[in-house]
Design a protein around this motif. Structure first.
Motif, short mmCIF file in Angstrom:
data_model
loop_
_atom_site.label_atom_id
_atom_site.label_comp_id
_atom_site.label_asym_id
_atom_site.label_seq_id
_atom_site.Cartn_x
_atom_site.Cartn_y
_atom_site.Cartn_z
N LEU A 10 -35.62 120.45 58.89
CA LEU A 10 -36.37 119.35 59.51
C LEU A 10 -37.60 118.99 58.68
O LEU A 10 -37.90 117.81 58.47
CB LEU A 10 -36.77 119.74 60.92
N TYR A 11 -38.32 120.01 58.17
CA TYR A 11 -39.50 119.74 57.34
C TYR A 11 -39.11 119.02 56.05
O TYR A 11 -39.81 118.10 55.61
CB TYR A 11 -40.21 121.05 57.01
N PHE A 32 -38.37 115.42 56.86
CA PHE A 32 -39.61 114.67 57.08
C PHE A 32 -40.26 114.30 55.75
O PHE A 32 -40.82 113.20 55.60
CB PHE A 32 -40.58 115.47 57.94
N LEU A 58 -38.33 111.43 54.37
CA LEU A 58 -38.67 110.21 55.11
C LEU A 58 -40.02 109.66 54.68
O LEU A 58 -40.21 108.43 54.63
CB LEU A 58 -38.68 110.51 56.61
N SER A 95 -40.64 117.27 68.24
CA SER A 95 -40.35 117.11 66.81
C SER A 95 -39.03 116.37 66.60
O SER A 95 -38.91 115.54 65.70
CB SER A 95 -40.29 118.48 66.13
N PHE A 154 -38.44 112.74 64.95
CA PHE A 154 -37.51 112.62 63.84
C PHE A 154 -36.48 111.53 64.10
O PHE A 154 -36.13 110.76 63.20
CB PHE A 154 -36.80 113.95 63.58
N ALA A 173 -38.12 108.23 63.63
CA ALA A 173 -38.45 108.05 62.21
C ALA A 173 -37.20 107.81 61.38
O ALA A 173 -37.22 107.00 60.44
CB ALA A 173 -39.21 109.27 61.69
N TRP A 174 -36.11 108.50 61.70
CA TRP A 174 -34.87 108.27 60.94
C TRP A 174 -34.41 106.82 61.09
O TRP A 174 -34.05 106.16 60.12
CB TRP A 174 -33.77 109.22 61.39
#
Length: 427
Positions: free
Chosen positions: A82-83, A86, A89, A139, A143, A146-147
């Motif tokens: 996930l980090y 991000f 992104l 989170s 995400f 944001a995706w």
């Protein structure tokens, strides 16, 4: 002194060194000699500050009571992934900012961004109501949005640029009705599938799939609306901007959310059946076909009688979408009640508490009762309901055996619900 044989040990052993006698303070007090350590007394600020002859020790502090247990964290590999995503992104977002600033200008881009927040807020509010009592991890929510807003838009622009370079300019109808639905829904669906891969423990069923699909779709619509609003302002001024805002923000804020929710729904149904990753991917592709069809139908209406098709076709589809969500929520409530019933049979809850925790009417009654308690204990009641709802989903994962961390989650949530109930009933 003798010679010839081994020397004999001496029969005499000297006594050990004598230690000076040790005397107590009382013995020294009865003698004429008192060592210095017994004659030196601390100085006090006043007579009132001098201690009494007996000074009892302070009571020993009790051991601190244990706090509410935290739920076990997810897999470290999922958090690292996930980090990394991000970070990717963030890089794509820089490219999008440069794109909007270069082709649309800062002023039009800012105006479009502010107006695009309106439909995003509407969709987010509705999604929040759907997922109120079992909210997804923040989170993952961030995400998903944001995706859709960054990756799906950026990748769609890259594909569009590549197809233009290879095949040249396509017709407006083919681009809007065929290309755009396929490319956009594909990248949005990839985002939903990524959420499933990195957070299977939070992807429990069809409601979660609809929530994540709607969030990805809302993020995509947010960035797309920035572009449409900015272009309308540049080409037609405030009048054309107003028309575009009404069409996209007021009349159809849920369009992209509804399309991608079909992909999420299919993935969620497969996740509820505990399917393998391959089967979940296959189910997601079936949902993707439905999303592409609805998207193409929506875009095609702009080349015909838009308002006629909007009220004859799009409004009924939206009503069916809402009714489907209501049906899914009722099924989730039924499953929550059944799983909490297992704990009621074991003595953790009363039957009345199960009704209060698992049904909409019971939750309203519980919140109204908590508001009448001293200090307005509705926040505690909300925590009680949320933890119990999460406990039911954990119980479902434990029953199916698909989550090795379910027993630890179960123990933590049982402790939390018990402590919250005690706080609610405290006087």
């Amino acid at each position: 002194m003798s010679s010839g044989g081994p020397s004999q040990p001496s029969p005499y052993t000297p006594p050990p060194a004598q230690q000076p006698p040790q005397y107590s303070a009382e013995q020294y007090a009865r003698s004429n000699y008192t060592p210095a350590q017994y004659t030196q007394h601390p100085a006090y600020a006043s007579m009132l500050a001098q201690p009494t002859s007996y000074s009892p020790p302070a009571p020993v502090a009790p051991a601190p009571s244990p706090g509410l247990p935290a739920l076990p964290a997810g897999r470290r590999g999922g958090r690292v992934t996930l980090y990394v995503l991000f970070a990717v992104l963030g890089l794509i977002m820089l490219g999008l900012i440069a794109y909007f600033g270069l082709f649309l200008g800062p002023f039009a881009s800012v105006v479009g961004l502010v107006l695009a927040l309106v439909p995003l807020a509407i969709v987010f509010f509705v999604v929040r109501m759907i997922d109120r009592w079992e909210p997804e991890p923040k989170s993952l929510v961030f995400f998903a949005v944001a995706w859709g807003a960054i990756a799906a838009v950026g990748l769609t622009l890259l594909v569009d640029l590549g197809l233009t370079l290879v095949f040249g300019y396509r017709g407006e109808v083919a681009s809007a009705v065929v290309q755009a639905p396929i490319v956009e829904e594909l990248w949005k669906g990839v985002g939903v599938f990524i959420v499933f891969l990195i957070a299977r423990r939070s992807f429990n069923g069809p409601v979660d799939g609809v929530v994540y699909g709607a969030l990805v779709g809302a993020g995509f619509a947010f960035t797309e609306n920035i572009q449409y609003f900015a272009i309308s302002l540049i080409e037609g001024g405030s009048g054309q901007l107003t028309v575009t805002f009404i069409l996209r923000a007021i009349m159809s804020p849920f369009a992209h959310a509804m399309f991608t929710s079909l992909t999420g729904l299919a993935i969620g149904l497969a996740a509820r059946r505990h399917a393998s990753t391959g089967r979940v991917l296959g189910a997601g592709l079936l949902g993707l076909i439905g999303a592409i069809f609805l998207h193409g139908l929506w875009n095609g209406s702009s080349f015909a009688n838009f308002f006629l098709l909007y009220f004859v076709l799009q409004v009924p589809l939206f009503v069916a979408f809402i009714l489907g969500i209501v049906a899914l929520r009722r099924e989730e409530a039924r499953l929550t009640r059944a799983r909490l019933g297992d704990y009621a049979a074991a003595g953790w809850f009363t039957p009345e508490e199960v009704v209060m925790l698992a049904t909409p009417a019971g939750r309203k009654t519980g919140l109204r009762w908590a508001s009448q308690l001293r200090g307005d204990r509705r926040p505690l009641m909300r925590e009680f309901i949320k933890d119990a709802t999460m406990l039911a989903s954990v119980r479902q994962r434990a029953v199916t055996g698909r989550d090795p961390m379910a027993p630890a989650d179960e123990q933590a949530l049982l402790a939390r619900t018990r402590a919250t109930r005690a706080a609610l009933l405290a006087y």
